[in-house]
Motif scaffolding. Structure first.
Motif, PDB file in Angstrom:
ATOM      1  N   PRO A   1       3.588  -9.804  12.012  1.00  0.00           N
ATOM      2  CA  PRO A   1       3.782  -8.515  11.327  1.00  0.00           C
ATOM      3  C   PRO A   1       4.707  -8.634  10.131  1.00  0.00           C
ATOM      4  O   PRO A   1       5.708  -9.346  10.180  1.00  0.00           O
ATOM      5  N   ILE A   2       4.341  -7.927   9.057  1.00  0.00           N
ATOM      6  CA  ILE A   2       5.142  -7.912   7.832  1.00  0.00           C
ATOM      7  C   ILE A   2       5.801  -6.552   7.622  1.00  0.00           C
ATOM      8  O   ILE A   2       6.973  -6.460   7.280  1.00  0.00           O
ATOM      9  N   ALA A   3       5.022  -5.506   7.816  1.00  0.00           N
ATOM     10  CA  ALA A   3       5.544  -4.153   7.558  1.00  0.00           C
ATOM     11  C   ALA A   3       4.736  -3.136   8.350  1.00  0.00           C
ATOM     12  O   ALA A   3       3.631  -3.426   8.821  1.00  0.00           O
TER      13      ALA A   3
ATOM     14  N   SER B   1      -3.530  -2.076  -6.563  1.00  0.00           N
ATOM     15  CA  SER B   1      -2.123  -1.661  -6.612  1.00  0.00           C
ATOM     16  C   SER B   1      -1.760  -0.628  -5.551  1.00  0.00           C
ATOM     17  O   SER B   1      -0.586  -0.497  -5.196  1.00  0.00           O
ATOM     18  N   LYS B   2      -2.747   0.099  -5.067  1.00  0.00           N
ATOM     19  CA  LYS B   2      -2.476   1.151  -4.084  1.00  0.00           C
ATOM     20  C   LYS B   2      -3.506   1.129  -2.970  1.00  0.00           C
ATOM     21  O   LYS B   2      -4.582   0.536  -3.095  1.00  0.00           O
ATOM     22  N   LEU B   3      -3.151   1.796  -1.904  1.00  0.00           N
ATOM     23  CA  LEU B   3      -4.009   1.898  -0.726  1.00  0.00           C
ATOM     24  C   LEU B   3      -4.146   3.373  -0.387  1.00  0.00           C
ATOM     25  O   LEU B   3      -3.159   4.118  -0.428  1.00  0.00           O
ATOM     26  N   LEU B   4      -5.371   3.826  -0.097  1.00  0.00           N
ATOM     27  CA  LEU B   4      -5.606   5.224   0.227  1.00  0.00           C
ATOM     28  C   LEU B   4      -6.158   5.334   1.639  1.00  0.00           C
ATOM     29  O   LEU B   4      -7.158   4.692   1.976  1.00  0.00           O
ATOM     30  N   LEU B   5      -5.511   6.150   2.476  1.00  0.00           N
ATOM     31  CA  LEU B   5      -5.932   6.357   3.855  1.00  0.00           C
ATOM     32  C   LEU B   5      -6.463   7.762   4.037  1.00  0.00           C
ATOM     33  O   LEU B   5      -5.806   8.747   3.669  1.00  0.00           O
ATOM     34  N   ALA B   6      -7.647   7.874   4.641  1.00  0.00           N
ATOM     35  CA  ALA B   6      -8.206   9.176   4.995  1.00  0.00           C
ATOM     36  C   ALA B   6      -7.659   9.570   6.365  1.00  0.00           C
ATOM     37  O   ALA B   6      -7.962   8.923   7.362  1.00  0.00           O
TER      38      ALA B   6
ATOM     39  N   ASP C   1       5.203  -2.465  -2.152  1.00  0.00           N
ATOM     40  CA  ASP C   1       6.379  -2.282  -1.283  1.00  0.00           C
ATOM     41  C   ASP C   1       6.097  -1.361  -0.096  1.00  0.00           C
ATOM     42  O   ASP C   1       7.004  -1.045   0.670  1.00  0.00           O
ATOM     43  N   TYR C   2       4.840  -0.895   0.029  1.00  0.00           N
ATOM     44  CA  TYR C   2       4.371  -0.169   1.215  1.00  0.00           C
ATOM     45  C   TYR C   2       5.056   1.182   1.429  1.00  0.00           C
ATOM     46  O   TYR C   2       5.198   1.640   2.564  1.00  0.00           O
ATOM     47  N   HIS C   3       5.445   1.870   0.378  1.00  0.00           N
ATOM     48  CA  HIS C   3       5.960   3.222   0.577  1.00  0.00           C
ATOM     49  C   HIS C   3       4.875   4.233   0.215  1.00  0.00           C
ATOM     50  O   HIS C   3       3.989   3.961  -0.606  1.00  0.00           O
ATOM     51  N   VAL C   4       4.932   5.417   0.836  1.00  0.00           N
ATOM     52  CA  VAL C   4       3.965   6.480   0.558  1.00  0.00           C
ATOM     53  C   VAL C   4       4.283   7.101  -0.799  1.00  0.00           C
ATOM     54  O   VAL C   4       5.394   7.595  -1.026  1.00  0.00           O
ATOM     55  N   VAL C   5       3.309   7.047  -1.691  1.00  0.00           N
ATOM     56  CA  VAL C   5       3.489   7.575  -3.040  1.00  0.00           C
ATOM     57  C   VAL C   5       3.280   9.083  -3.061  1.00  0.00           C
ATOM     58  O   VAL C   5       4.051   9.841  -3.648  1.00  0.00           O
ATOM     59  N   LYS C   6       2.199   9.541  -2.410  1.00  0.00           N
ATOM     60  CA  LYS C   6       1.918  10.977  -2.367  1.00  0.00           C
ATOM     61  C   LYS C   6       0.846  11.262  -1.322  1.00  0.00           C
ATOM     62  O   LYS C   6       0.238  10.342  -0.763  1.00  0.00           O
ATOM     63  N   GLN C   7       0.614  12.540  -1.082  1.00  0.00           N
ATOM     64  CA  GLN C   7      -0.486  12.996  -0.245  1.00  0.00           C
ATOM     65  C   GLN C   7      -1.419  13.852  -1.099  1.00  0.00           C
ATOM     66  O   GLN C   7      -0.960  14.673  -1.887  1.00  0.00           O
ATOM     67  N   ILE C   8      -2.714  13.639  -0.921  1.00  0.00           N
ATOM     68  CA  ILE C   8      -3.718  14.443  -1.618  1.00  0.00           C
ATOM     69  C   ILE C   8      -4.386  15.315  -0.566  1.00  0.00           C
ATOM     70  O   ILE C   8      -5.077  14.813   0.331  1.00  0.00           O
TER      71      ILE C   8
END
Length: 360
Positions: free
Chosen positions: A292-294, A312-317, A331-338
């Protein structure tokens, strides 16, 4: 007779027109998009340059779930659970331009080699409420009556003729679909009977049935970048296993957070990502060692995800959060929610990128 010489205007006009056309085409290509199935709203279209929900395509009284794109991105192919059909949506207009009857409860869709592969359950009498909510009706080792139900099937649809050319009998509650690196084999996970089925991809002829740990309920599956292995998530055991691509024996078993489903390698092949839906966590592992990394806190019922085309980014439904979570892939932080995507199910992008449904 006087010779008519071309003027500067005559020379420049076609050049200007050609340049304008080139710039227009370039600008269209430069606007990457993500398509999200919302079981209540239709198809959400996210502009990846702005990370905003640009529009929503309504496709009637539909319940869209699995989705995939054709090669040039002009058609979005969607499983409609309410009508039992596979629908093709013109991505320019948002209109449904083709429909073909599949059967009860169509769920997962992959486009591969000019065909759409669609899982469905002909013996299903309705999706259990607890499964629809993203929880498993079975605990590890519990008695399951899935074996008494008719098995699931995979419909293979020719996207040129828009006809079902094969219906392949699979295991029970077929979930994920993946292909070998050479495209000759198709592997599917069967949640209801703890197996992975292997088929000849063009014909659908069975090659092998692989047993996985009992009570595991396999869901997600993804091929390693070098094509030598497959990673399979076991939802009820909260593990992932690695299968050898040659003889399909289990190479390794790794613990995850609760309820893993979607799984994908990152664009550089160095990291493996797992959506642990019941723990509301996206996990990041080293792709070689599976250390595990993060881990990233996310929303509720996050089953499927996709990288952006630039990685550059990851989007999760996240279905029970009615939103797509955007995560920085560095860096695996949440940028925003759509938001405004009730019961978001799956997500793919154009240009195509790696994710739990599609892969480059």
């Amino acid at each position: 007779m006087l010779e008519t010489r071309p003027t500067a205007t005559h020379i420049l006009r076609p050049l200007i027109a050609a340049a304008a056309a080139w710039l227009t085409a370039g600008s269209l290509q430069a606007a990457p998009l993500a398509y999200v199935t919302s079981e209540k709203a239709g198809i959400g279209v996210i502009g990846l340059d702005t990370m905003t929900l640009e529009k929503t395509f309504s496709i009637g009284a539909a319940g869209p779930r699995g989705l995939s794109l054709n090669d040039d991105g002009t058609r979005l192919v969607v499983a409609d659970k309410n009508t039992g059909e596979l629908a093709a949506i013109d991505t320019a207009t948002g209109r449904v331009v083709e429909r073909v009857k599949i059967g009860k409860n169509p769920e997962y869709v992959r486009v591969h080699g000019g065909f759409a592969y669609v899982t469905y359950e002909p013996g299903d009498s309705g999706k259990p409420a607890d499964k629809a909510a993203g929880t498993s009706p079975n605990k590890p080792g519990a008695q399951d009556d899935d074996a008494n139900k008719p098995p699931a099937e995979i419909a293979i649809v020719d996207l040129k003729t828009w006809k079902v050319v094969h219906s392949v009998v699979s295991g029970h509650e077929t979930e994920g679909v993946e292909f070998s690196r050479d495209g000759k084999q198709m592997l599917v996970t069967n949640e209801g009977d703890d197996t992975v089925s292997v088929y000849d991809a063009p014909s659908g002829k069975p090659i092998a049935t692989v047993k996985v740990p009992a009570g595991g309920r396999p869901r997600g599956i993804r091929r390693s970048p070098d094509g030598t292995q497959y990673v399979v998530t076991l939802e009820s055991l909260s593990k992932m296993i690695v299968l050898d691509a040659g003889d399909f024996h289990v190479v390794k078993s790794v613990d995850t957070k609760l309820g893993p489903y979607g799984v994908a390698f990152g664009p550089d092949g160095k990291r493996l990502f797992v959506a642990a839906a019941r723990d509301q966590t996206l996990q990041v592992f080293d792709a070689k060692t599976l250390e595990p990394i993060a881990q990233v806190p996310v929303g509720k019922r996050c089953w499927h995800f996709s990288f952006t085309p630039d990685g550059s980014k990851l989007l999760l439904a996240c279905g029970r959060s009615d939103a797509v979570f955007v995560i920085d892939a560095g860096d695996y932080h949440v940028v925003k929610q759509i938001g405004d995507l009730p019961l978001a199910w799956g997500i793919v992008t154009y240009p195509p990128s790696d994710g739990s449904i599609e892969s480059r």
